[in-house]
Design a protein around this motif. Sequence first.
Motif, PDB file in Angstrom:
ATOM      1  N   HIS A 239      20.781 -67.737  35.363  1.00 14.04           N
ATOM      2  CA  HIS A 239      21.091 -67.096  36.696  1.00 14.04           C
ATOM      3  C   HIS A 239      21.427 -65.592  36.411  1.00 14.04           C
ATOM      4  CE1 HIS A 239      21.130 -70.979  38.668  1.00 14.04           C
ATOM      5  NE2 HIS A 239      21.714 -71.378  37.752  1.00 14.04           N
ATOM      6  N   PHE A 240      20.382 -64.678  36.816  1.00 12.71           N
ATOM      7  CA  PHE A 240      20.474 -63.375  36.404  1.00 12.71           C
ATOM      8  C   PHE A 240      20.821 -62.520  37.527  1.00 12.71           C
ATOM      9  CE2 PHE A 240      18.588 -61.245  32.510  1.00 12.71           C
ATOM     10  CZ  PHE A 240      18.938 -60.038  32.836  1.00 12.71           C
ATOM     11  N   HIS A 241      22.034 -61.714  37.424  1.00 13.52           N
ATOM     12  CA  HIS A 241      22.321 -60.777  38.341  1.00 13.52           C
ATOM     13  C   HIS A 241      21.464 -59.429  38.173  1.00 13.52           C
ATOM     14  CE1 HIS A 241      25.630 -57.793  40.127  1.00 13.52           C
ATOM     15  NE2 HIS A 241      25.010 -57.150  38.983  1.00 13.52           N
ATOM     16  N   THR A 242      20.836 -59.150  39.099  1.00 16.77           N
ATOM     17  CA  THR A 242      20.087 -57.899  39.118  1.00 16.77           C
ATOM     18  C   THR A 242      19.722 -57.210  40.487  1.00 16.77           C
ATOM     19  OG1 THR A 242      18.154 -56.964  38.117  1.00 16.77           O
ATOM     20  CG2 THR A 242      17.998 -59.106  39.241  1.00 16.77           C
ATOM     21  N   HIS A 243      19.894 -55.779  40.766  1.00 19.30           N
ATOM     22  CA  HIS A 243      19.683 -55.225  41.851  1.00 19.30           C
ATOM     23  C   HIS A 243      18.508 -54.480  42.127  1.00 19.30           C
ATOM     24  CE1 HIS A 243      23.372 -56.454  43.643  1.00 19.30           C
ATOM     25  NE2 HIS A 243      24.145 -56.180  42.833  1.00 19.30           N
ATOM     26  N   ARG A 244      18.278 -53.496  41.024  1.00 16.33           N
ATOM     27  CA  ARG A 244      17.413 -52.355  41.280  1.00 16.33           C
ATOM     28  C   ARG A 244      15.928 -52.893  40.884  1.00 16.33           C
ATOM     29  NH1 ARG A 244      19.282 -46.925  38.422  1.00 16.33           N
ATOM     30  NH2 ARG A 244      17.299 -47.402  37.197  1.00 16.33           N
ATOM     31  N   ALA A 245      14.885 -52.461  41.556  1.00 18.66           N
ATOM     32  CA  ALA A 245      13.474 -52.873  41.014  1.00 18.66           C
ATOM     33  C   ALA A 245      13.196 -52.947  39.608  1.00 18.66           C
ATOM     34  CB  ALA A 245      12.587 -52.121  41.996  1.00 18.66           C
ATOM     35  N   ASP A 246      13.441 -51.689  39.079  1.00 17.54           N
ATOM     36  CA  ASP A 246      13.325 -51.555  37.546  1.00 17.54           C
ATOM     37  C   ASP A 246      13.980 -52.800  36.898  1.00 17.54           C
ATOM     38  OD1 ASP A 246      15.784 -50.344  38.254  1.00 17.54           O
ATOM     39  OD2 ASP A 246      15.592 -48.897  36.705  1.00 17.54           O
ATOM     40  N   ASP A 247      15.308 -53.094  37.124  1.00 15.60           N
ATOM     41  CA  ASP A 247      16.014 -54.042  36.632  1.00 15.60           C
ATOM     42  C   ASP A 247      15.636 -55.403  36.815  1.00 15.60           C
ATOM     43  OD1 ASP A 247      17.891 -52.238  35.426  1.00 15.60           O
ATOM     44  OD2 ASP A 247      19.363 -52.250  37.158  1.00 15.60           O
ATOM     45  N   ILE A 248      14.911 -55.599  37.874  1.00  8.08           N
ATOM     46  CA  ILE A 248      14.362 -56.924  38.272  1.00  8.08           C
ATOM     47  C   ILE A 248      13.380 -57.204  37.166  1.00  8.08           C
ATOM     48  CG2 ILE A 248      13.108 -58.005  40.017  1.00  8.08           C
ATOM     49  CD1 ILE A 248      14.599 -56.543  42.293  1.00  8.08           C
ATOM     50  N   LEU A 249      12.392 -56.058  37.046  1.00 10.78           N
ATOM     51  CA  LEU A 249      11.290 -56.264  36.261  1.00 10.78           C
ATOM     52  C   LEU A 249      11.538 -56.394  34.809  1.00 10.78           C
ATOM     53  CD1 LEU A 249       8.673 -53.553  37.821  1.00 10.78           C
ATOM     54  CD2 LEU A 249       8.871 -56.022  38.167  1.00 10.78           C
ATOM     55  N   THR A 250      12.788 -55.845  34.440  1.00 12.53           N
ATOM     56  CA  THR A 250      13.309 -55.870  32.742  1.00 12.53           C
ATOM     57  C   THR A 250      13.583 -57.357  32.875  1.00 12.53           C
ATOM     58  OG1 THR A 250      14.088 -53.898  32.740  1.00 12.53           O
ATOM     59  CG2 THR A 250      15.002 -55.537  31.447  1.00 12.53           C
ATOM     60  N   ALA A 251      14.316 -58.152  33.826  1.00 12.58           N
ATOM     61  CA  ALA A 251      14.954 -59.539  33.662  1.00 12.58           C
ATOM     62  C   ALA A 251      13.674 -60.371  33.727  1.00 12.58           C
ATOM     63  CB  ALA A 251      15.617 -59.706  34.964  1.00 12.58           C
ATOM     64  N   LEU A 252      12.614 -60.081  34.483  1.00 15.18           N
ATOM     65  CA  LEU A 252      11.330 -60.889  34.338  1.00 15.18           C
ATOM     66  C   LEU A 252      10.655 -60.775  32.983  1.00 15.18           C
ATOM     67  CD1 LEU A 252       9.937 -60.346  37.964  1.00 15.18           C
ATOM     68  CD2 LEU A 252      10.970 -62.394  37.023  1.00 15.18           C
TER      69      LEU A 252
END
Length: 433
Positions: A239-252
Amino acid sequence: MRRTLSAALVGVVAAAGALSAQEQPHAFRGATLLPIAGQPIQNGVLVVQGGKITAIGGADTPIPAGAVVHDATGKTIMPGLVDTHSHIGGGDGGDRSSPMHPSVRILDAIDARDDGIQKAQAGGITTVNVMPGSGLLMSGQTVYLKLRDGNDIYDLAYCRDVLRDICGGMKMANGTNPRGEPPHPGTRARAASMMRERFVRAQEYRDKARRAGGLDKVTPRDLEMEGLVEVLDGRRTVHFHTHRADDILTALRLAQEFGFRIVLHHVSEAWKVADDIARSGAASSIIVVDAPGGKLEAIDTRYENGVALERAGAPVAFHTDDGITDSRWFLRQAGLGVRAGMSRERALEAMTIAGARMLGLQDRVGTLERGKDADFVVLSGDPFSVYTRVEQTWVEGSKVFDFGDANDRMYAVGGFGVFGDGAAHAHEGEEGH
């Protein structure tokens, strides 16, 4: 029964018997039923017994002899709400001694008598994913709870054996929250690097365990590595806390590189990368914050996140992040999503079955279907109306909240003074203490 019936839902005992409250069937008739698994049923009948749904259908659905019959005319009944991200229970996770604590279990810090649990029941929530915070790259293991009335974690946890079973997911975070001075990452790039390094170590530990014949055969044990191997093996969802678009892509990218199951949480800028999220197959657990303020990285959040993910074909659920959003107003999340353009059907799913799937609990909860747990909410009207309130919440066929009960109503409408140390907490057979 745990509490007396409200005046709005008068129970009529069809036939007296020696059956216990747990075993005696209950039938709710006259309500609009929202099964989620199918079309709404007008003037429907819902029958529950032994903690399970035994029948659901139209007005001609047979009601067992000896059932307690509840006249729910004018009400709406839907599945118990599933909150995929909450902090009720007064628990905590890892500390600032290290940026990652994958062995920490929030179940070891949950107070099953915390007032926030009754507050969630008052909001119609019956299943919840309780998380450690997001101040670390990895704050520890979450726990999936069924919001029964209980005295300890054993009464609430979904798993049968908290010592041996996997009871939840793994909380991870990127962006602003987990950054800091060494040993914590000072930059986003360093944060991703540290996560990758830890997962590479976990892969090596998994290879060692396989050679040894299993995780329980490795000596000496490494609890941190065991938790991460469960993630790598797909037995524990990230369960990955993430906000910004770049952070979302890093999580993916991390999920793709190491092959773990991921649920993206918050995703304030999901509307910018909704197609990327959909292509990845990842699910998103979103929050609708209806007041300005908060962290700068969430400045571009939009009410349209839900509809953007829906249109892209990505799974989406709502969450409270309680206390960011009060559990009592959870239904409002979906209402705001619909106002922004989300379909009614997907918004209802986002409060129920979509969240159940993200927690791997879809076989038990999330819809009103025969054989599933008897978790449901009785509403005064349409779930998306601002005038609608939660009148009753039932978990496994037992009533855990009743607006008609004075003590329960206090948790539904009371202010800050109701909660915290010294507040009354009603349990079965107790007036509070």
